[in-house]
Design an enzyme around this catalytic site. Structure first.
Site, PDB file in Angstrom:
ATOM      1  CB  CYS A  57       5.199  -1.594   3.868  1.00 34.98           C
ATOM      2  SG  CYS A  57       4.989  -3.383   3.708  1.00 34.98           S
ATOM      3  CG  ASP A  64       2.913   1.522   1.253  1.00 31.34           C
ATOM      4  OD1 ASP A  64       3.613   1.120   0.307  1.00 31.34           O
ATOM      5  OD2 ASP A  64       2.526   0.791   2.180  1.00 31.34           O
TER       6      ASP A  64
END
Length: 166
Positions: A57, A64
């Site tokens: 992120c 992620d």
């Protein structure tokens, strides 16, 4: 002629080549290699799924996770799968939003392959209770008869052959 005799591997650097490029510099189109499509007269779909996709992120630096699915109808070039895998690995320490990642992958594939049609699907694992799926696609202008054949194949793929239908 056997299928092996049709495969042109002369321009490939990674497959069986020994040293690998550094992926720590982040994703870039130059990591992708292509080989000639031996069936440019026939529109067909190539589907590649990378179920172990990770990135970071850009705000929190938290990981992620997701699945990246690429579907394309090649024109003159096909992506070499090992280079695609290394390209995907280059996102591991790369900080970017999911929407940017999906569109970057599409743009890099279009740059390297110039496919008749390409769709990239970013199917990301929920974070904070929110699931995000990003779909990006692009079509190439083609002569009318070929464009009609490509559009018909894409329509059939979407309704019959696509296991990740939106």
């Amino acid at each position: 002629m056997s299928s092996r005799e049709r495969d042109d591997v002369t321009g490939l650097r990674l497959l069986g080549g020994g040293s690998l490029p550094s992926v720590t510099d982040g994703p870039r189109a130059s990591l992708l290699e292509a080989f000639p499509n031996r069936y440019p007269h026939r529109p067909y779909v190539i589907s590649i799924t990378f179920p172990e996709f990770t990135s970071l992120c850009p705000v929190t630096g938290q990981p992620d996770f997701g699945t990246i699915s690429v579907e394309y109808i090649p024109d003159e070039w096909c992506v070499e799968s090992k280079s695609f895998k290394l390209y995907m690995f280059a996102f591991r320490n790369h900080q970017s939003f999911m929407e940017s990642i999906t569109n970057t992958i599409l743009e890099d594939l279009v740059t390297v392959l110039a496919p008749a049609w390409c769709r990239v699907k970013g199917l990301f694992v929920p974070r904070g209770g929110t699931r995000i799926h990003v779909f990006a696609e692009e079509s190439k202008a083609l002569p009318a008869p070929r464009e009609a054949a490509v559009r018909a194949l894409v329509a059939a793929w979407r309704t019959e052959g696509d296991p990740h239908r939106p």
